[in-house]
Design an enzyme around this catalytic site. Structure first.
Site, short mmCIF file in Angstrom:
data_model
loop_
_atom_site.label_atom_id
_atom_site.label_comp_id
_atom_site.label_asym_id
_atom_site.label_seq_id
_atom_site.Cartn_x
_atom_site.Cartn_y
_atom_site.Cartn_z
N ASP A 184 0.81 -1.28 -0.16
CA ASP A 184 0.01 -0.10 0.06
C ASP A 184 0.88 1.40 -0.27
OD1 ASP A 184 -2.12 -1.68 0.15
OD2 ASP A 184 -2.34 -1.81 2.42
N LYS A 195 2.36 2.53 -4.94
CA LYS A 195 3.07 1.89 -6.17
C LYS A 195 2.36 2.47 -7.28
CE LYS A 195 3.12 -1.99 -4.42
NZ LYS A 195 2.55 -1.83 -2.79
N GLY A 196 1.05 2.22 -7.51
CA GLY A 196 0.20 2.45 -8.61
C GLY A 196 0.43 3.89 -9.13
N LYS A 197 0.67 4.72 -8.39
CA LYS A 197 0.68 6.27 -8.83
C LYS A 197 2.18 6.45 -9.63
CE LYS A 197 1.38 10.93 -7.79
NZ LYS A 197 1.04 12.03 -6.94
N GLY A 240 -3.72 -4.02 -4.46
CA GLY A 240 -5.06 -2.90 -4.91
C GLY A 240 -4.09 -1.83 -5.18
N HIS A 241 -4.17 -1.33 -6.45
CA HIS A 241 -3.47 -0.26 -6.83
C HIS A 241 -4.39 0.90 -7.57
CE1 HIS A 241 0.41 -2.91 -7.60
NE2 HIS A 241 0.08 -2.92 -6.23
N ARG A 252 3.52 -28.67 -6.25
CA ARG A 252 3.48 -29.16 -7.26
C ARG A 252 2.37 -30.19 -7.69
NH1 ARG A 252 9.00 -31.43 -6.34
NH2 ARG A 252 7.94 -31.47 -4.31
N GLN A 285 2.24 -5.73 -3.51
CA GLN A 285 2.69 -5.90 -1.90
C GLN A 285 4.05 -5.06 -1.58
OE1 GLN A 285 1.76 -9.25 -3.81
NE2 GLN A 285 -0.24 -8.55 -3.22
N THR A 320 3.19 -12.37 2.63
CA THR A 320 2.51 -12.95 1.51
C THR A 320 3.17 -14.09 1.12
OG1 THR A 320 1.15 -12.31 -0.64
CG2 THR A 320 3.29 -11.61 -0.61
N THR A 371 -7.77 -1.07 -0.12
CA THR A 371 -8.79 -1.04 -1.15
C THR A 371 -9.51 -2.26 -1.46
OG1 THR A 371 -6.77 -1.01 -2.38
CG2 THR A 371 -7.73 0.88 -2.48
N ARG A 419 -10.76 -2.97 5.31
CA ARG A 419 -10.19 -3.00 6.63
C ARG A 419 -9.41 -1.88 6.93
NH1 ARG A 419 -6.56 -8.56 6.63
NH2 ARG A 419 -6.11 -8.01 4.66
P1 IMO Z 1 -0.56 -3.95 -2.48
O1 IMO Z 1 -0.01 -4.49 -3.95
C1 IMO Z 1 -1.24 -4.46 1.81
C2 IMO Z 1 -1.06 -8.45 3.22
C3 IMO Z 1 -2.47 -8.90 3.77
C4 IMO Z 1 -2.05 -9.93 4.83
C5 IMO Z 1 -0.72 -10.71 4.13
C6 IMO Z 1 -0.93 -12.05 3.50
O2 IMO Z 1 -1.93 -3.09 -2.63
O3 IMO Z 1 0.33 -3.27 -1.89
P2 IMO Z 1 -2.24 -12.68 1.30
O4 IMO Z 1 -3.82 -12.50 0.70
O5 IMO Z 1 -1.48 -12.04 0.33
O6 IMO Z 1 -1.99 -14.05 1.44
O7 IMO Z 1 -2.36 -11.87 2.56
O8 IMO Z 1 -0.32 -9.86 3.19
N1 IMO Z 1 -1.11 -8.10 1.68
C7 IMO Z 1 -1.11 -6.67 1.47
N2 IMO Z 1 -1.21 -5.63 2.35
N3 IMO Z 1 -1.25 -4.10 0.39
C8 IMO Z 1 -1.09 -5.23 -0.26
O9 IMO Z 1 -0.80 -5.18 -1.79
C9 IMO Z 1 -0.94 -6.73 0.07
N4 IMO Z 1 -1.25 -8.03 -0.46
C10 IMO Z 1 -1.16 -8.68 0.60
O10 IMO Z 1 -3.02 -7.99 4.26
O11 IMO Z 1 -1.53 -9.08 6.01
MG MG Z 2 -3.16 -2.93 -0.80
#
Ligand code: IMO
Ligand code: MG
Length: 425
Positions: free
Chosen positions: A13, A16-18, A40-41, A142, A225, A240, A300, A304
């Site tokens: 968050d 990065k999208g911008k 979410g971008h 696999r 992420q 993640t 986004t 939450r």
């Molecule tokens: P962007 O690209 C913020 C967080 C989730 C959770 C952990 C694991 O918008 O920056 P997952 O569903 O990936 O297995 O969740 O990672 N998470 C993110 N937090 N921005 C994201 O993407 C995220 N993608 C996953 O909230 O804590």
């Molecule tokens: Mg996000």
């Protein structure tokens, strides 16, 4: 020729999208190489807000070829829905290529994730519930994995799916006897239909990218992420399921890192985190709520409220080193404009010891007490600033402190969501 990468250095968050959107007019190809619709971008321009999740931000520019590379996990229904929503907003979709090596998210991945997360109680990871981790788990394991390329081999696909679904049902029922029993034939029909709809976009994207490199095309890698959510280097297990730091570009796209000549690390001027896991600078007080309100810090993807806190230079500096970034882009600086004073975490104190190393174990990170450097606020609206010299001196001092502690120059500053609200150093 330029090959550039944009990666998040915190817990996602970072806006990065911008940055990707700002840069895309200089690139012919934009590549997403990891994650899925957990990302979410948000991109804003011309009075419109575009919410992207699986699609690379290059999709908003007609002359850019967007690539969803092998490292991405794809929910085809979510992808088609997202394409439709962008088309409905009047965007003319340019070329979009989807890797035949990318893994596919199936309904059982979502059910499985729901039962697994529930079984962890208060130790839940707090995932986005999109079946991301369970799909990557099958990829690494696999035996239960299905890739995009498999969808176009009907006999192979049907048999594989039949065996996998039978075993998934056994597993899911063991955790939750009340759970719905999944029907392989129904899933097969649904996914065959979805596969038809994306068939014209599916290709060997690795071969495409290497040909493009040879032709000297400009290429931009769009991270999702953030570095601290990286499966190997992040705050495990609250991460993640992929390499979301800069080191994921090579496995996620087939393009070696040595081909990249500039790596931009994106950071928020403060810290946010969604989901579980320690976050040493998190503020549980009214300052935290103030940052959440000013920065509209609500997810986004899941809606939450994000956990908010001061800028953590220990965590971010570690993210910068792991990702190997050349410079940083500081985002959402304007969110801090009303605060009297600002704090930056420059070290942790763990069991009475001061350190600037980022702990490798989550239990140590949970104990980390931030050691702060306090700086005066600027208390001025900075959303109209367009040149570095025009920032109040306190804002410049704040950026200088970030650069010093993260050990990377600040090359880009963002002071609002619009394309124009960007200052290049
Ligand atoms: P962007 O690209 C913020 C967080 C989730 C959770 C952990 C694991 O918008 O920056 P997952 O569903 O990936 O297995 O969740 O990672 N998470 C993110 N937090 N921005 C994201 O993407 C995220 N993608 C996953 O909230 O804590
Ligand atoms: Mg996000």
């Amino acid at each position: 020729m330029a090959v550039t990468a944009v990666v998040g250095l915190q817990w996602g968050d970072e806006a990065k999208g911008k940055i990707v959107d700002l840069l895309t007019d200089r690139y012919e190809i934009v590549v997403r190489y990891l994650g899925g619709n957990n990302a979410g971008h948000t991109v804003m321009f011309g009075g419109q807000t575009y919410k992207l999740s699986l699609l690379p931000a290059g999709i908003l520019r007609p002359n850019v070829t967007s690539v969803i590379a092998n490292g991405v996990v794809i929910n085809p229904a979510a992808l088609l829905k997202e394409i439709q929503s962008i088309v409905d907003q009047g965007v003319e979709i340019g070329d979009l290529l989807i890797s035949d090596r990318a893994h596919v998210i199936f309904p059982y991945h979502l059910v499985e994730e729901a039962v697994l997360e529930k079984s962890r109680g208060d130790q839940a990871i707090g995932t986005t519930m999109r079946g991301i981790g369970t799909c990557y788990r099958d990829k690494i394991g696999r035996t239960h994995a299905i890739r995009v390329g498999d969808l176009y081999r009907p006999e192979f696909f049907r048999e594989r799916l039949r065996d996998i679904v039978a075993q998934k049902n056994t597993l899911i029922q063991a955790f939750d006897p009340g759970a719905e029993v999944l029907d392989a034939a129904k899933i097969y029909d649904e996914y065959s239909r979805l596969a038809d709809q994306i068939a014209h976009r599916v290709t060997d994207t690795t071969a495409f990218l290497h040909k493009a490199l040879k032709q000297g095309k400009n290429m931009l890698f769009e991270g999702a992420q953030g570095s601290l959510l990286d499966i190997d280097h992040g705050t495990f297990p609250f991460v993640t399921s992929s390499n979301s730091s800069g080191c994921g570009i090579h496995p996620g796209s087939g393009v070696p890192e040595r081909a990249i000549d500039r790596m931009i690390g994106v950071v928020k001027a403060y810290t946010t985190r969604v989901g579980g896991g320690a976050c040493p600078t998190e503020l549980m007080d009214e300052t935290g709520q103030h940052i959440r309100d000013e920065g509209h810090e609500y997810g986004t993807v899941t809606g939450r409220p994000r956990r908010c806190g001061w800028f953590d230079a220990v965590a971010t500096g570690y993210g910068a080193r792991i990702s190997g970034v050349d410079c940083i882009a500081v985002m959402l600086l304007d969110v801090l404009s009303k605060l009297d004073e600002l704090k930056i975490c420059e070290a942790y104190e763990i069991d009475g010891e001061r350190t600037t190393d980022f702990p490798s174990h989550i239990l140590d990170l949970e104990k980390a007490r931030p050691v702060y450097r306090t700086l005066p606020g600027w208390k001025k609206d900075i959303t109209g600033v367009r040149k570095l010299e025009d920032f109040p001196k306190e804002a410049r001092a704040y950026m200088d402190a970030i650069a010093e502690l993260v050990e990377r120059p600040v090359d880009i500053v963002s002071i609002g969501p619009d394309r124009e609200q960007t200052v290049f150093a």
